[in-house]
Design an enzyme around this catalytic site. Structure first.
Site, mmCIF file in Angstrom:
data_model
loop_
_atom_site.group_PDB
_atom_site.id
_atom_site.type_symbol
_atom_site.label_atom_id
_atom_site.label_comp_id
_atom_site.label_asym_id
_atom_site.label_seq_id
_atom_site.Cartn_x
_atom_site.Cartn_y
_atom_site.Cartn_z
ATOM 1 N N ASP A 54 0.826 -1.105 0.011
ATOM 2 C CA ASP A 54 0.173 -0.047 -0.185
ATOM 3 C C ASP A 54 0.844 1.194 0.058
ATOM 4 O O ASP A 54 1.648 1.565 0.977
ATOM 5 C CB ASP A 54 -0.912 -0.039 1.498
ATOM 6 C CG ASP A 54 -1.868 1.060 1.298
ATOM 7 O OD1 ASP A 54 -1.579 2.159 0.635
ATOM 8 O OD2 ASP A 54 -3.007 1.009 2.057
ATOM 9 N N SER A 126 -1.568 11.092 -16.553
ATOM 10 C CA SER A 126 -2.668 11.350 -16.996
ATOM 11 C C SER A 126 -2.705 12.676 -18.131
ATOM 12 O O SER A 126 -2.012 13.603 -17.410
ATOM 13 C CB SER A 126 -3.858 11.367 -16.095
ATOM 14 O OG SER A 126 -4.931 11.990 -16.919
ATOM 15 N N TYR A 139 -8.438 14.799 -8.531
ATOM 16 C CA TYR A 139 -7.680 13.910 -9.121
ATOM 17 C C TYR A 139 -6.752 14.687 -10.128
ATOM 18 O O TYR A 139 -5.536 14.453 -10.086
ATOM 19 C CB TYR A 139 -8.565 12.643 -10.116
ATOM 20 C CG TYR A 139 -7.750 12.045 -11.230
ATOM 21 C CD1 TYR A 139 -6.901 10.968 -10.629
ATOM 22 C CD2 TYR A 139 -7.748 12.329 -12.444
ATOM 23 C CE1 TYR A 139 -6.487 10.037 -11.656
ATOM 24 C CE2 TYR A 139 -6.851 11.632 -13.381
ATOM 25 C CZ TYR A 139 -6.330 10.234 -12.787
ATOM 26 O OH TYR A 139 -5.546 9.810 -13.757
ATOM 27 N N LYS A 143 -2.519 14.574 -9.999
ATOM 28 C CA LYS A 143 -1.677 14.112 -11.088
ATOM 29 C C LYS A 143 -0.850 15.348 -11.699
ATOM 30 O O LYS A 143 0.082 15.175 -11.970
ATOM 31 C CB LYS A 143 -2.698 13.705 -12.164
ATOM 32 C CG LYS A 143 -3.265 12.460 -11.820
ATOM 33 C CD LYS A 143 -2.187 11.277 -11.731
ATOM 34 C CE LYS A 143 -2.712 9.967 -11.494
ATOM 35 N NZ LYS A 143 -1.652 8.676 -11.388
#
Length: 235
Positions: A54, A126, A139, A143
């Site tokens: 993790d 991304s 998000y 990123k």
């Protein structure tokens, strides 16, 4: 760098792009592939070793670094994507914990091994690192931060012989985008394109049709030129 006969670690390896990257590394004759997952994983290929990892757990990261004696390629793929509207700061914190600080912590833990091997780091990012989508702003923020981290590591680790790659992918057909009705690339095609680009030494990788249109203007564009210029700044 070719993957043949190399030792590779993939985080978030149990599904989606991570699973495809493990399969592609094996297809390219990697010597050993470490699959970092939070849940139990079995694999029929003896070259695959599963690691409990993790990326938000310092203890698990350090244990993984101890278990892996040598490493040629680190692929930071683990990540989360949740819909939000920026009204809850916890959503930003959760994305940053995995997508930014998790990537940073894993990289730091394996930095000595990569320095010894003259290896490579591949951060799965991304196109939202460059421009946000309004329904996934947290998000996109995480990123964008991870892309800046990648660019900084690229400069700082070059003198140690470590190459750092950013994968700026468009929509990919994974669980993250399940139910979203848009054109999506297959994880398998994206994994192939990533390794092809690493073989060619491409710093910023656009591995699918939705992101590929950015590639030409990006590599020769003003932003990349500024990155190269600032990389020459003395400290």
């Amino acid at each position: 760098m070719t993957i043949s006969d190399k030792t590779v670690l993939v985080t978030g390896a149990n599904r989606g792009i991570g699973q495809a990257l493990v399969a592609e590394a094996l297809a390219r004759n990697a010597r050993q592939v470490y699959a970092g997952t939070r849940q139990p994983l079995t694999h029929p290929d003896a070259r695959v070793t599963r690691l409990t990892l993790d990326v938000t757990s310092p203890e698990q990261i350090q244990a993984a670094a101890r278990d892996i004696g040598s490493l040629d390629v680190l692929i930071n793929n683990a990540g989360i994507l949740l819909v939000d509207d920026l009204t809850d700061p916890a959503a930003i914190e959760r994305h940053l914990a995995v997508n930014l600080f998790g990537t940073y912590a894993v990289t730091q833990a394996f930095r000595p091994a990569l320095c010894r091997s003259g290896g490579a780091i591949v951060n799965i990012l991304s196109v939202n690192s460059l421009a946000p989508l309004p329904f996934i702003p947290a998000y996109s923020i995480s990123k964008a931060a991870a892309f800046s981290l990648t660019q900084s590591l690229r400069v700082l680790l070059a003198e140690q012989g470590i190459r750092v790659h950013a994968v700026l992918a468009g929509p990919v057909d994974t669980d993250m985008l399940r139910g979203v009705d848009i054109p999506k690339a297959s994880p398998e095609s994206v994994a192939q394109a990533i390794f092809d680009a690493v073989d060619k030494g491409e710093e910023d990788i656009f591995p699918d049709p939705a992101s590929a249109f950015l590639a030409g203007g990006w590599h020769d564009g003003a932003v990349k030129a500024l990155e190269r210029q600032l990389a020459q700044a003395t400290r």
